[in-house]
Design a protein around this motif. Structure first.
Motif, short mmCIF file in Angstrom:
data_model
loop_
_atom_site.label_atom_id
_atom_site.label_comp_id
_atom_site.label_asym_id
_atom_site.label_seq_id
_atom_site.Cartn_x
_atom_site.Cartn_y
_atom_site.Cartn_z
N VAL A 242 0.85 -1.07 0.01
CA VAL A 242 0.02 0.00 0.00
C VAL A 242 0.91 1.21 0.00
O VAL A 242 1.78 1.36 0.87
CB VAL A 242 -1.02 -0.03 1.35
N LEU B 13 -1.61 5.57 -0.10
CA LEU B 13 -3.20 5.30 -0.14
C LEU B 13 -4.25 6.23 0.45
O LEU B 13 -4.02 6.52 1.68
CB LEU B 13 -3.59 3.97 0.39
N VAL C 156 -9.11 7.26 4.48
CA VAL C 156 -7.65 6.85 4.58
C VAL C 156 -6.79 7.81 3.98
O VAL C 156 -7.14 8.62 3.21
CB VAL C 156 -7.59 5.47 3.60
N LEU D 99 -1.73 6.40 3.26
CA LEU D 99 -1.37 5.29 4.11
C LEU D 99 -0.38 4.52 3.40
O LEU D 99 -0.71 4.37 1.96
CB LEU D 99 -2.68 4.51 4.32
N LYS E 103 -9.80 0.86 8.41
CA LYS E 103 -9.51 -0.61 8.29
C LYS E 103 -10.37 -1.23 7.04
O LYS E 103 -9.43 -1.97 6.25
CB LYS E 103 -9.43 -1.39 9.59
N THR F 276 -9.52 0.40 3.87
CA THR F 276 -8.34 0.09 3.30
C THR F 276 -8.58 -1.18 2.79
O THR F 276 -7.87 -1.54 1.44
CB THR F 276 -7.23 0.14 4.35
N PRO G 251 -9.30 4.47 -5.04
CA PRO G 251 -8.75 5.44 -4.16
C PRO G 251 -8.66 6.85 -4.78
O PRO G 251 -8.54 7.04 -6.15
CB PRO G 251 -7.23 4.92 -4.24
N ALA H 89 -2.71 0.49 -4.50
CA ALA H 89 -2.72 -0.78 -3.49
C ALA H 89 -2.31 -1.94 -4.51
O ALA H 89 -3.11 -1.96 -5.31
CB ALA H 89 -3.80 -1.15 -2.68
N GLY I 115 -7.80 7.05 9.84
CA GLY I 115 -6.93 6.81 8.46
C GLY I 115 -5.76 6.88 8.28
O GLY I 115 -4.96 6.77 7.36
#
Length: 237
Positions: free
Chosen positions: A7, A10, A20, A23, A43, A46, A56, A61, A206
């Motif tokens: 990731v 992100l 998010v 990340l 979570k 993601t 996104p 990712a 996030g």
């Protein structure tokens, strides 16, 4: 690399809300990575971004170096359990797995043994609508394992399970990681994560707050719950 989740930068925004926030982390094979955070930490979002269920706002990712959306027969590469209740109640458990198998060109021959593995061998012909939450979780685990994938993403897989079921899940995840598979699992059960996870990724709002081994975070005389609360409190100041 072919089994790693990556990731990078992100970000996902829903209108003015950022779920998010820039990340970045990696989930390598051969260990159980616990994915922790309070409600609303990002979570599940993601995980949905990793699986291509949401697009996104920024960043990307990858699983095994490629986006999930580009995979042919994705269930043979990545198994996921995000919402065990998101199943058609009128279908029988066996039918549900057969439908998933057909959609990804997977032989249905392993369905009977998979149902036995997850403890549903005697209810394969019963309709899912009559299943308890714990039974649906077990069926969701069977679906995640259907294509014998090398990568697994599991969101609260012990939700609704009794102590025996939680212990069974713990043993299964450990055996899968020992086979060299990549396992990312979210949970609110700190005591269970302390027993199950090898590595932890902790989020809040996030953002990444911690990415470290359990042994590096949890010292003798200190519980994972204490560590989690301290990390969250520090990250939200």
């Amino acid at each position: 690399m072919e089994r790693m989740i990556e990731v990078t930068g992100l970000t996902k925004r829903f209108g003015p809300a950022t779920a998010v926030d820039d990340l970045s982390f990696q989930v390598p094979p051969g260990r159980i990575t616990g994915f922790l955070g309070p409600n609303g930490a990002g979570k599940t979002t993601t995980m949905r971004l990793i699986l291509g269920l949401d697009r996104p706002t920024a960043g990307h990712a990858l699983v095994g170096g490629v986006p999930y959306r580009s995979m042919r027969r994705p269930l043979t590469h990545v198994g996921a359990l995000l919402d065990a209740t998101a199943v058609q109640g009128g279908r029988r458990a066996e039918q549900h797995l057969r439908w998933l198998a057909r959609s990804n060109g997977i032989s249905p021959r392993s369905i009977g043994s998979l149902l036995e593995l997850v403890g549903l061998g005697d209810v394969g012909r019963k309709r899912i609508g009559g299943f308890s939450l714990g039974m649906k979780q077990r069926l969701g685990m069977a679906a995640a394992l259907l294509g014998d994938p090398e990568v697994l993403l599991l969101d609260e897989p012990t939700n609704g399970l009794d102590p025996e079921g939680i212990r069974w899940t713990r043993g299964l995840l450990k055996s899968l990681a020992a086979e060299g598979r990549t396992v990312l699992v979210s949970s609110h059960l700190m005591s269970e994560m302390a027993l199950t996870a090898d590595h932890l990724i902790i989020l809040a709002r996030g953002r990444l707050l911690a990415d470290a081994g359990v042994a590096d975070l949890v010292r003798p005389g200190v519980s994972l719950e204490d560590v989690f609360m301290r990390v969250i409190a520090g990250g939200e100041r």
